[in-house]
Design an enzyme around this catalytic site. Sequence first.
Site, short mmCIF file in Angstrom:
data_model
loop_
_atom_site.label_atom_id
_atom_site.label_comp_id
_atom_site.label_asym_id
_atom_site.label_seq_id
_atom_site.Cartn_x
_atom_site.Cartn_y
_atom_site.Cartn_z
N GLY A 116 7.38 -1.74 -4.03
CA GLY A 116 7.35 -3.17 -4.96
C GLY A 116 6.40 -2.71 -6.16
N VAL A 121 10.13 -2.48 -1.96
CA VAL A 121 9.48 -3.00 -0.90
C VAL A 121 8.16 -2.62 -0.50
CG1 VAL A 121 10.66 -1.40 0.52
CG2 VAL A 121 9.91 -3.32 1.60
N SER A 122 7.11 -3.57 -0.40
CA SER A 122 5.81 -3.01 -0.21
C SER A 122 5.22 -2.12 -1.25
CB SER A 122 5.71 -2.64 1.41
OG SER A 122 4.34 -2.45 1.74
N TRP A 123 4.79 -0.75 -0.87
CA TRP A 123 4.53 0.04 -1.56
C TRP A 123 5.18 0.33 -2.90
CZ3 TRP A 123 6.10 4.61 -3.82
CH2 TRP A 123 5.05 5.41 -4.65
N THR A 158 5.27 -7.46 -1.28
CA THR A 158 4.37 -6.64 -2.10
C THR A 158 3.57 -7.56 -2.88
OG1 THR A 158 4.54 -4.89 -3.66
CG2 THR A 158 5.81 -6.67 -4.20
#
Length: 264
Positions: free
Chosen positions: A100, A96-98, A122
């Site tokens: 990802g 998730v996000s970073w 992401t």
Amino acid sequence: MMDLGTAADPLPVRVGRQAGNGKGVPLLMFNGIGGNIELLAPLAEKMPEREIVIFDIPGVGESQLPKGPYRLCGIARMATQILDRFRIGQADVLGVSWGGAAAQEFANRFSDRCRRLVLCATAAGLAMIPASPTVLWKMATSRRYTDAKYSRSISGDIYGGDFRAHPSSATELFRHIKWQSKLGYYLQLVAIAGWTSIHWLPGLRQPTLLMAGADDPLVPLANAKLMRMLIRHSELKVFDCGHLFLLTRPDDSVAAIRAFLDKS
């Protein structure tokens, strides 16, 4: 805690594991920037049947601060060490996000260890469609994790979705954050600086589920659409909310993840 790294230079890393029922492929999770195990624990608890492994990035949560900077390739290598400790040969991977970006790096470098890939909120790193400068500036500081009033004041601007109308919900969602240090946070930013997956995404072999929020100021939806075009075996699920849909729409998120991972 697990001692990872090398025998000459071990690094204590906090690892969480949900045993599951022993059936199916285990799931390895990579958290967002500044996030510790507890942040995604509610998501894991909604999939009690699945073995899930997650860890605090060095310098985050309860993992020891590293002696110097690291790159995403080092985080991916660390994840293989953790899987080895649990005798997991192959896993499904969610980031998730970073996280990802870390999940993409893992899937590319250790493709034989990754069966399916789930990428949430992401992008492809340096080649991403960026957020606005004001949003990026607010993300550049770790203050939202240390100042509850400030977190509420900017949550709608950086996370979008439900936070625009209910900024106070940030306090509830972030109650599990175990803040360690500014240095740990900035080392995560350094780890991804200059990184991109844009040139090798078409070569990813894993079936991939892209999940995104329609109102995500931090990682605009256009990034997921671009990745959908580049990753050959991919599909896109868009939620009517913002960057933290995994936390604000947990039931819908888990239903989409479970349906994708359980495909024959």
